[in-house]
Design a protein around this motif. Structure first.
Motif, PDB file in Angstrom:
ATOM      1  N   TYR A   1       0.835  -1.204   0.000  1.00 52.52           N
ATOM      2  CA  TYR A   1       0.000   0.000   0.000  1.00 52.52           C
ATOM      3  C   TYR A   1       0.872   1.258   0.000  1.00 52.52           C
ATOM      4  CZ  TYR A   1      -3.413   3.493   1.483  1.00 52.52           C
ATOM      5  OH  TYR A   1      -4.205   4.622   1.558  1.00 52.52           O
ATOM      6  N   ARG A   2       1.921   1.252   0.819  1.00 54.59           N
ATOM      7  CA  ARG A   2       2.821   2.404   0.889  1.00 54.59           C
ATOM      8  C   ARG A   2       3.495   2.652  -0.461  1.00 54.59           C
ATOM      9  NH1 ARG A   2       7.867   3.783   1.155  1.00 54.59           N
ATOM     10  NH2 ARG A   2       8.607   1.637   0.987  1.00 54.59           N
ATOM     11  N   LEU A   3       3.936   1.580  -1.111  1.00 53.71           N
ATOM     12  CA  LEU A   3       4.595   1.714  -2.408  1.00 53.71           C
ATOM     13  C   LEU A   3       3.617   2.197  -3.472  1.00 53.71           C
ATOM     14  CD1 LEU A   3       6.812  -1.518  -2.399  1.00 53.71           C
ATOM     15  CD2 LEU A   3       7.580   0.848  -2.141  1.00 53.71           C
ATOM     16  N   ALA A   4       2.358   1.736  -3.388  1.00 55.50           N
ATOM     17  CA  ALA A   4       1.341   2.169  -4.348  1.00 55.50           C
ATOM     18  C   ALA A   4       1.075   3.668  -4.218  1.00 55.50           C
ATOM     19  CB  ALA A   4       0.051   1.375  -4.147  1.00 55.50           C
TER      20      ALA A   4
ATOM     21  N   LYS B   1       4.496   9.902  -7.442  1.00 55.26           N
ATOM     22  CA  LYS B   1       5.572  10.150  -8.409  1.00 55.26           C
ATOM     23  C   LYS B   1       5.032  10.512  -9.783  1.00 55.26           C
ATOM     24  CE  LYS B   1       9.482   7.479  -6.601  1.00 55.26           C
ATOM     25  NZ  LYS B   1      10.387   6.327  -6.860  1.00 55.26           N
ATOM     26  N   VAL B   2       3.899   9.920 -10.162  1.00 52.97           N
ATOM     27  CA  VAL B   2       3.344  10.208 -11.490  1.00 52.97           C
ATOM     28  C   VAL B   2       2.438  11.437 -11.475  1.00 52.97           C
ATOM     29  CG1 VAL B   2       3.475   7.797 -12.183  1.00 52.97           C
ATOM     30  CG2 VAL B   2       1.338   8.653 -11.219  1.00 52.97           C
ATOM     31  N   GLY B   3       2.422  12.143 -10.342  1.00 52.02           N
ATOM     32  CA  GLY B   3       1.698  13.407 -10.282  1.00 52.02           C
ATOM     33  C   GLY B   3       0.217  13.276 -10.006  1.00 52.02           C
ATOM     34  N   MET B   4      -0.190  12.179  -9.403  1.00 53.28           N
ATOM     35  CA  MET B   4      -1.609  11.985  -9.080  1.00 53.28           C
ATOM     36  C   MET B   4      -1.967  12.775  -7.818  1.00 53.28           C
ATOM     37  SD  MET B   4      -4.343  10.240 -10.149  1.00 53.28           S
ATOM     38  CE  MET B   4      -3.980   8.611 -10.792  1.00 53.28           C
ATOM     39  N   SER B   5      -3.026  13.571  -7.900  1.00 55.90           N
ATOM     40  CA  SER B   5      -3.464  14.333  -6.737  1.00 55.90           C
ATOM     41  C   SER B   5      -4.179  13.412  -5.745  1.00 55.90           C
ATOM     42  CB  SER B   5      -4.412  15.453  -7.179  1.00 55.90           C
ATOM     43  OG  SER B   5      -5.555  14.898  -7.815  1.00 55.90           O
ATOM     44  N   ASN B   6      -3.939  13.659  -4.461  1.00 58.86           N
ATOM     45  CA  ASN B   6      -4.576  12.888  -3.391  1.00 58.86           C
ATOM     46  C   ASN B   6      -4.492  11.379  -3.663  1.00 58.86           C
ATOM     47  OD1 ASN B   6      -5.962  12.194  -1.119  1.00 58.86           O
ATOM     48  ND2 ASN B   6      -7.855  13.295  -1.652  1.00 58.86           N
ATOM     49  N   PRO B   7      -3.301  10.801  -3.708  1.00 56.95           N
ATOM     50  CA  PRO B   7      -3.143   9.402  -4.090  1.00 56.95           C
ATOM     51  C   PRO B   7      -3.853   8.418  -3.166  1.00 56.95           C
ATOM     52  CG  PRO B   7      -1.087  10.293  -3.198  1.00 56.95           C
ATOM     53  CD  PRO B   7      -2.007  11.445  -3.416  1.00 56.95           C
ATOM     54  N   GLU B   8      -3.936   8.712  -1.861  1.00 56.17           N
ATOM     55  CA  GLU B   8      -4.612   7.785  -0.945  1.00 56.17           C
ATOM     56  C   GLU B   8      -6.077   7.601  -1.338  1.00 56.17           C
ATOM     57  OE1 GLU B   8      -2.798  10.343  -0.042  1.00 56.17           O
ATOM     58  OE2 GLU B   8      -1.168   9.611   1.256  1.00 56.17           O
TER      59      GLU B   8
END
Length: 344
Positions: free
Chosen positions: A142-145, A151-158
């Motif tokens: 989960y942490r790596l995801a 890294k790919v610039g996704m907003s609010n990744p969680e």
């Protein structure tokens, strides 16, 4: 050994044929390519030329009744300098090829909405690859995801990890697809039209992202597109494909400044350029022939303005080296070179 000579994957006489009731459909018909470590190989051509099927052959995911022949030698990570595995000889459903997919060779598919499962969350699908190839600890996965989405610039990744593909915009889905492909730090990244249907701003961000990741991880990239502008920006070497064959293969500078094959020249003449604002863009008349029960001769014969009856349509044309590291599949180019040698 220099980076340019460090071949990580080599394709020799690769064919992908579909045996149908009507005959043999030759989607890919004798392709020779080399992928060098840390370099980008661009594959360009019209729709129906065999670009995507070539990438499917690399991953051994060609749909039935397609059959892959030839050699695809992969220099595996951590293997000895003289050890390589032939992907064609592996069972497409076997453990060895499944270990390679996603881990050593990953792919950004052309249509993320179709590539993602609609009934699983984005996080579930990204974590699945990490759990298979990196760690079996779900908290670490989960942490790596989260980290790769950031890294790919996704907003609010969680939050994105708990959402389904249909809840994301086109640009977000493309970033999520890139994140899943890069989650295991692959040696080879196949990008199949990764900027299709994206707006110009997002396209530029995605291309920059791929270049940054290539530079940071020394990843080799196979960039498949029909956009020559993107090829000029992204590629070190270029393979021009037509009707399942490579018709021209050289470095990117030679392709744009010294094109040899009539098909390559026609493609270049069909795009806008500074200094040609008042000239009408050329078009390539006709369409790519259906790759079944084809006659002898050059596949581009029926659309080529330079074609000569009795020369170009008599026998299959080989891919020959016309100058150092520049290969062309055209009898007219060979004739010009021979005449030039006689004059000199």
């Amino acid at each position: 050994m220099s980076k340019r000579d460090n071949v990580i994957l080599e394709m020799k006489d690769v064919k992908v044929h579909f045996h149908l009731d009507e005959g043999i459909l030759k989607a890919v018909d004798g392709v020779d390519l080399q992928i060098k470590r840390g370099m980008t190989l661009g594959i360009v051509g019209e729709s129906g030329c065999g670009k995507s099927v070539t990438s499917q052959a690399l991953l051994r995911i060609v749909p039935k009744p397609g059959q892959v022949e030839g050699e695809i030698k992969l220099q595996r990570s951590g293997a000895g300098s003289h050890e390589a595995v032939d992907l064609v000889k592996l069972d497409p459903r076997g453990k060895e090829v499944r270990d390679i997919r996603g881990d050593e060779i990953a792919m950004i598919f052309q249509e993320p909405m179709k590539a993602f499962s609609p009934i699983h969350t984005v996080g579930n699908q990204i974590m699945e690859a990490i759990l298979l190839h990196v760690t079996q600890d779900k908290k670490e996965a989960y942490r790596l995801a989260v980290e790769i989405l950031r890294k790919v610039g996704m907003s609010n990744p969680e939050q994105r990890l708990s959402e389904y593909p249909h809840q994301l915009s086109g640009g977000m889905r493309q970033r999520a697809m890139i994140a899943m492909a890069l989650s295991c730090n692959p040696s080879i990244l196949i990008a199949d039209e990764p900027t299709t249907a994206l707006d110009v701003t997002v396209q530029a961000q995605v291309l920059q992202l791929i270049n940054d990741l290539k530079a940071n991880h020394d990843t080799s990239v196979i960039f498949i597109t029909h956009d020559l502008g993107v090829i000029a920006e992204m590629s070190d070497e270029v393979a021009v494909m037509y009707l399942g064959k490579v018709v021209e293969y050289t470095d990117v500078d030679s392709l744009f400044h010294h094109p040899k094959h009539p098909y390559t020249k026609a493609l270049l003449n069909s795009i806008p350029a500074i200094g040609r604002e008042n000239k009408r863009l050329e078009s390539i008349e006709g369409t790519v022939p259906f790759p079944m029960n084809l006659p002898k001769g050059c596949g581009f014969y029926t659309r080529c303005k330079m074609a000569i009856d009795g020369v170009c349509n008599v026998a299959d044309v080989p891919l020959v080296e016309v100058r150092k590291d520049h290969k062309v599949r055209c009898l007219l180019v060979e004739t010009e070179l021979k005449e030039a040698e006689v004059v000199s």
